[in-house]
Write a protein that holds these residues in place. Structure first.
Motif, PDB file in Angstrom:
ATOM      1  N   LYS A 240      -3.279   5.344   2.102  1.00  0.00           N
ATOM      2  CA  LYS A 240      -4.160   6.357   2.931  1.00  0.00           C
ATOM      3  C   LYS A 240      -3.612   7.602   3.021  1.00  0.00           C
ATOM      4  CE  LYS A 240      -6.714   2.799   5.405  1.00  0.00           C
ATOM      5  NZ  LYS A 240      -7.044   2.254   6.705  1.00  0.00           N
ATOM      6  N   LEU A 241      -1.882   7.530   3.268  1.00  0.00           N
ATOM      7  CA  LEU A 241      -1.353   8.654   3.116  1.00  0.00           C
ATOM      8  C   LEU A 241      -1.403   9.511   1.869  1.00  0.00           C
ATOM      9  CD1 LEU A 241       1.959   7.625   5.161  1.00  0.00           C
ATOM     10  CD2 LEU A 241       0.220   9.195   5.979  1.00  0.00           C
ATOM     11  N   GLU A 242      -1.242   8.854   0.815  1.00  0.00           N
ATOM     12  CA  GLU A 242      -1.534   9.289  -0.585  1.00  0.00           C
ATOM     13  C   GLU A 242      -3.025   9.894  -0.610  1.00  0.00           C
ATOM     14  OE1 GLU A 242      -1.488   8.082  -5.128  1.00  0.00           O
ATOM     15  OE2 GLU A 242      -1.007   6.406  -3.843  1.00  0.00           O
ATOM     16  N   GLN A 243      -3.702   8.999  -0.299  1.00  0.00           N
ATOM     17  CA  GLN A 243      -5.287   9.694  -0.424  1.00  0.00           C
ATOM     18  C   GLN A 243      -5.657  10.887   0.145  1.00  0.00           C
ATOM     19  OE1 GLN A 243      -7.922   6.654   1.141  1.00  0.00           O
ATOM     20  NE2 GLN A 243      -9.748   8.090   0.606  1.00  0.00           N
ATOM     21  N   GLY A 246      -2.944  13.937  -1.131  1.00  0.00           N
ATOM     22  CA  GLY A 246      -2.971  14.288  -2.566  1.00  0.00           C
ATOM     23  C   GLY A 246      -1.454  13.881  -3.309  1.00  0.00           C
ATOM     24  N   ASN A 247      -1.477  14.535  -4.377  1.00  0.00           N
ATOM     25  CA  ASN A 247      -0.169  14.219  -5.261  1.00  0.00           C
ATOM     26  C   ASN A 247       1.029  14.663  -4.707  1.00  0.00           C
ATOM     27  OD1 ASN A 247      -2.021  13.490  -7.285  1.00  0.00           O
ATOM     28  ND2 ASN A 247      -2.222  15.668  -8.273  1.00  0.00           N
ATOM     29  N   GLY A 248       1.153  15.745  -3.756  1.00  0.00           N
ATOM     30  CA  GLY A 248       2.542  16.031  -3.119  1.00  0.00           C
ATOM     31  C   GLY A 248       2.810  15.020  -2.228  1.00  0.00           C
ATOM     32  N   SER A 249       1.998  14.405  -1.743  1.00  0.00           N
ATOM     33  CA  SER A 249       2.423  12.966  -0.798  1.00  0.00           C
ATOM     34  C   SER A 249       2.896  11.904  -1.637  1.00  0.00           C
ATOM     35  CB  SER A 249       1.362  12.564   0.028  1.00  0.00           C
ATOM     36  OG  SER A 249       0.237  12.046  -0.751  1.00  0.00           O
ATOM     37  N   LEU A 250       2.361  11.547  -2.724  1.00  0.00           N
ATOM     38  CA  LEU A 250       2.700  10.631  -3.842  1.00  0.00           C
ATOM     39  C   LEU A 250       4.246  10.967  -4.093  1.00  0.00           C
ATOM     40  CD1 LEU A 250       2.106   8.082  -5.413  1.00  0.00           C
ATOM     41  CD2 LEU A 250       1.393   9.661  -7.193  1.00  0.00           C
ATOM     42  N   ILE A 251       4.673  12.309  -4.427  1.00  0.00           N
ATOM     43  CA  ILE A 251       5.945  12.311  -4.993  1.00  0.00           C
ATOM     44  C   ILE A 251       6.985  12.020  -3.742  1.00  0.00           C
ATOM     45  CG2 ILE A 251       7.502  14.203  -5.711  1.00  0.00           C
ATOM     46  CD1 ILE A 251       5.048  15.600  -6.878  1.00  0.00           C
ATOM     47  N   ILE A 252       6.471  12.359  -2.617  1.00  0.00           N
ATOM     48  CA  ILE A 252       7.522  12.120  -1.470  1.00  0.00           C
ATOM     49  C   ILE A 252       7.703  10.618  -1.048  1.00  0.00           C
ATOM     50  CG2 ILE A 252       7.688  12.740   0.947  1.00  0.00           C
ATOM     51  CD1 ILE A 252       6.075  15.279   0.687  1.00  0.00           C
ATOM     52  N   ILE A 253       6.592  10.047  -0.964  1.00  0.00           N
ATOM     53  CA  ILE A 253       6.501   8.610  -1.088  1.00  0.00           C
ATOM     54  C   ILE A 253       7.240   7.929  -1.999  1.00  0.00           C
ATOM     55  CG2 ILE A 253       5.218   6.525  -1.119  1.00  0.00           C
ATOM     56  CD1 ILE A 253       2.900   8.030   0.294  1.00  0.00           C
ATOM     57  N   ILE A 257      10.508   5.505  -1.242  1.00  0.00           N
ATOM     58  CA  ILE A 257      10.047   4.026  -1.420  1.00  0.00           C
ATOM     59  C   ILE A 257       9.673   3.872  -2.905  1.00  0.00           C
ATOM     60  CG2 ILE A 257       8.652   2.052  -0.622  1.00  0.00           C
ATOM     61  CD1 ILE A 257       7.946   3.500   1.865  1.00  0.00           C
ATOM     62  N   PRO A 258      10.548   3.742  -3.827  1.00  0.00           N
ATOM     63  CA  PRO A 258      10.365   3.740  -5.110  1.00  0.00           C
ATOM     64  C   PRO A 258       9.546   2.501  -5.670  1.00  0.00           C
ATOM     65  CG  PRO A 258      12.847   4.192  -4.684  1.00  0.00           C
ATOM     66  CD  PRO A 258      12.053   3.524  -3.462  1.00  0.00           C
ATOM     67  N   THR A 259       9.477   1.470  -4.851  1.00  0.00           N
ATOM     68  CA  THR A 259       8.780   0.247  -5.198  1.00  0.00           C
ATOM     69  C   THR A 259       7.061   0.406  -4.786  1.00  0.00           C
ATOM     70  OG1 THR A 259       9.026  -0.748  -3.121  1.00  0.00           O
ATOM     71  CG2 THR A 259      10.567  -1.266  -4.839  1.00  0.00           C
ATOM     72  N   TYR A 260       6.618   1.576  -4.225  1.00  0.00           N
ATOM     73  CA  TYR A 260       5.307   1.866  -3.959  1.00  0.00           C
ATOM     74  C   TYR A 260       4.512   1.959  -5.213  1.00  0.00           C
ATOM     75  CZ  TYR A 260       1.102   4.316  -2.548  1.00  0.00           C
ATOM     76  OH  TYR A 260       0.110   4.740  -2.195  1.00  0.00           O
ATOM     77  N   CYS A 261       3.300   1.490  -5.408  1.00  0.00           N
ATOM     78  CA  CYS A 261       2.421   1.384  -6.330  1.00  0.00           C
ATOM     79  C   CYS A 261       1.281   2.580  -5.896  1.00  0.00           C
ATOM     80  CB  CYS A 261       1.917   0.219  -6.916  1.00  0.00           C
ATOM     81  SG  CYS A 261       3.040  -1.053  -7.581  1.00  0.00           S
ATOM     82  N   SER A 262       1.123   3.360  -6.818  1.00  0.00           N
ATOM     83  CA  SER A 262       0.149   4.598  -6.411  1.00  0.00           C
ATOM     84  C   SER A 262      -1.325   4.012  -6.557  1.00  0.00           C
ATOM     85  CB  SER A 262       0.369   5.695  -7.333  1.00  0.00           C
ATOM     86  OG  SER A 262      -0.810   6.670  -7.071  1.00  0.00           O
ATOM     87  N   ILE A 263      -2.078   4.356  -5.590  1.00  0.00           N
ATOM     88  CA  ILE A 263      -3.594   4.077  -5.791  1.00  0.00           C
ATOM     89  C   ILE A 263      -4.356   4.363  -7.119  1.00  0.00           C
ATOM     90  CG2 ILE A 263      -3.815   3.835  -3.244  1.00  0.00           C
ATOM     91  CD1 ILE A 263      -5.149   6.672  -3.511  1.00  0.00           C
ATOM     92  N   CYS A 264      -3.619   5.383  -7.765  1.00  0.00           N
ATOM     93  CA  CYS A 264      -4.151   5.885  -9.131  1.00  0.00           C
ATOM     94  C   CYS A 264      -3.670   4.933 -10.044  1.00  0.00           C
ATOM     95  CB  CYS A 264      -3.570   7.354  -9.304  1.00  0.00           C
ATOM     96  SG  CYS A 264      -4.255   8.420  -7.987  1.00  0.00           S
ATOM     97  N   CYS A 265      -2.979   3.886 -10.057  1.00  0.00           N
ATOM     98  CA  CYS A 265      -2.402   3.010 -11.148  1.00  0.00           C
ATOM     99  C   CYS A 265      -3.430   2.196 -11.390  1.00  0.00           C
ATOM    100  CB  CYS A 265      -1.129   2.568 -10.886  1.00  0.00           C
ATOM    101  SG  CYS A 265       0.342   3.602 -10.622  1.00  0.00           S
TER     102      CYS A 265
END
Length: 265
Positions: A240-243, A246-253, A257-265
């Motif tokens: 939800k933070l990524e949603q 936006g893309n800026g939050s995905l880069i920070i996450i 947390i390198p193991t996080y899988c994006s909702i866009c995957c």
């Protein structure tokens, strides 16, 4: 001469015998006294009154005269120490949020319903200033007692639902993020869960404005991910933070947390 000597010997023997009889009589008297004292003591300990003291009757509990205040205090202290409620904890001053709430500093009150509780605001929430109310409610997320837990959680949520919440909340982010972080690093699982939900609610309102502060919160989320019971709710919160960020939050996450899988995957 012989008669007088014999008479003297007889008198001497009689004196010795008399002294022996006196000693024997006195020793018998002492033994008798000791026996009487022992019998008296045994009879006193075996008396019904003493038996009641050793084995109290259930009705004795209702009689204040039978209660030993010293023993009661000792038992009370032992029970409190076992429960972890020592005198220091009982006399501990209330938290800042509890003190503010008790003085009417939070303009709402808890209404107990038959099915669920709700808040009753003194005036419409949209007319209330967010500073410092929103921060105070966020501080209450660390409470562990009722009704403060419900008031802080529900008050924070309802305040962010009002019209114009974005404009009111964004200027408070530098002060609000450290308070939310304190809830996320709390050892109490319920406090952490309330802090996580509040973070998601804030992200929905402020959107990408949260990205500049996100890195300060992700470290505690990364640590809690090791706990299996929090893996799913934290993953859902990150999505939800990524949603909303936006893309800026995905880069920070991903950086935290390198193991996080994006909702866009």
């Amino acid at each position: 001469m012989q008669k007088s000597e014999c008479h003297g010997v007889v008198q001497l023997r009689n004196r010795k015998a008399g002294s022996c009889d006196q000693r024997t009589s006195s020793s018998m008297q002492i033994k008798h006294r000791t026996t009487v004292q022992q019998s008296n003591s045994s009879s006193s300990t075996s008396s019904p009154e003493t038996a009641r003291k050793v084995h109290p009757r259930p009705s004795d509990k209702l009689n204040p005269k039978t209660i030993n205040p010293v023993a009661s205090d000792k038992r009370h202290m032992v029970i409190m120490m076992k429960n972890g409620n020592d005198f220091g904890e009982q006399s501990r001053a209330p938290s800042a949020f509890a003190a503010i709430y008790s003085k009417g500093g939070i303009p709402c009150r808890l209404v107990h319903g038959s099915v669920k509780h709700r808040l009753q605001w003194e005036c419409p929430p949209e007319n209330l200033p967010f500073d410092p109310l929103l921060i105070t409610l966020a501080e209450g997320l660390r409470e562990t007692k009722h009704p403060y837990t419900f008031v802080s959680k529900e008050g924070f949520r309802e305040l962010l639902l009002v019209q114009g919440a974005l404009e009111k909340a964004v200027p408070l982010l530098p002060r609000l993020i450290p308070v939310l972080k304190a809830a996320l690093v709390h050892m109490d699982d319920e406090v952490f869960a309330r802090g996580l939900n509040a973070l998601v609610q804030l992200s929905i309102v402020v959107g990408p404005s949260l990205n500049d502060h996100l890195k300060h919160l992700l470290t505690s989320l990364s640590k809690r991910l090791r706990d299996k019971k929090f893996k799913e709710p934290i993953t859902s919160a990150l999505q939800k933070l990524e949603q909303h960020g936006g893309n800026g939050s995905l880069i920070i996450i991903k950086s935290k947390i390198p193991t996080y899988c994006s909702i866009c995957c």
